[in-house]
Design an enzyme around this catalytic site. Structure first.
Site, PDB file in Angstrom:
ATOM      1  N   GLY A   1       0.973  -1.306  -0.075  1.00 22.70           N
ATOM      2  CA  GLY A   1      -0.017   0.076   0.073  1.00 22.70           C
ATOM      3  C   GLY A   1       0.930   1.354  -0.066  1.00 22.70           C
ATOM      4  O   GLY A   1       0.490   2.324  -0.561  1.00 22.70           O
ATOM      5  N   ASP A   2       2.017   1.122   0.852  1.00 19.63           N
ATOM      6  CA  ASP A   2       2.760   2.465   0.705  1.00 19.63           C
ATOM      7  C   ASP A   2       3.405   2.759  -0.354  1.00 19.63           C
ATOM      8  O   ASP A   2       3.397   3.803  -1.061  1.00 19.63           O
ATOM      9  CB  ASP A   2       3.970   2.284   1.725  1.00 19.63           C
ATOM     10  CG  ASP A   2       5.046   3.386   2.008  1.00 19.63           C
ATOM     11  OD1 ASP A   2       4.582   4.227   2.172  1.00 19.63           O
ATOM     12  OD2 ASP A   2       6.332   2.761   1.494  1.00 19.63           O
ATOM     13  N   ALA A   3       3.779   1.533  -1.067  1.00 19.02           N
ATOM     14  CA  ALA A   3       4.469   1.770  -2.604  1.00 19.02           C
ATOM     15  C   ALA A   3       3.262   2.110  -3.653  1.00 19.02           C
ATOM     16  O   ALA A   3       3.612   3.218  -4.301  1.00 19.02           O
ATOM     17  CB  ALA A   3       4.966   0.465  -3.083  1.00 19.02           C
TER      18      ALA A   3
END
Length: 140
Positions: free
Chosen positions: A28-30
């Site tokens: 999700g961060d990426a």
């Protein structure tokens, strides 16, 4: 527009459900980094400004605020995914409080799970909700 992400075809919904929330937060961060950086191209092409604005938006502090803003629009299942991510054992960075860091991890876990489940329309909805009203996107 059809999205071709063949590399996701080997990941089943059952497998996604068994992943650690920190793993889905990693994805999700990426995803959120790329989404924000792409959206910022509509605002500026100056690399320094792109980096500054991008870093601010994807920070744990801002992501915690984002979650508070979008929480009323989330389904019960999405809120459960967030809570799993928020409650995962991890270490907060110096730039955010423990609560902010955990909230941002929950937000990222939600995005990661939606991505891995190939729910791209909902993923984009949530990201647009997240950026809606952010000053940088309202300037033009």
């Amino acid at each position: 527009m059809e999205t071709n992400l063949n590399f996701l075809s080997d990941i089943t919904p059952e497998e996604v459900q068994t992943l650690s929330p920190l793993v889905t937060a990693y994805i999700g961060d990426a995803y959120f980094h790329l989404y924000v950086r792409t959206r910022l191209l509509k605002v500026s092409h100056n690399i320094k400004k792109l980096h500054e604005h991008g870093a601010e938006i994807v920070s744990a502090v801002t992501q915690a605020k984002i979650y508070n803003d979008i929480e009323p629009f989330l389904t019960e299942d999405e809120q459960k995914i967030f809570r799993r991510g928020r409650n995962a054992k991890s270490h907060a960075p110096r730039a955010a409080t423990v609560a902010e860091y955990h909230a941002s991890t929950g937000f990222e876990a939600l995005l990661g799970e939606l991505f891995l489940r190939k729910n791209f329309s909902r993923l984009e909805e949530i990201c647009e909700l997240a950026l809606n009203g952010r000053e940088i996107f309202s300037e033009k």
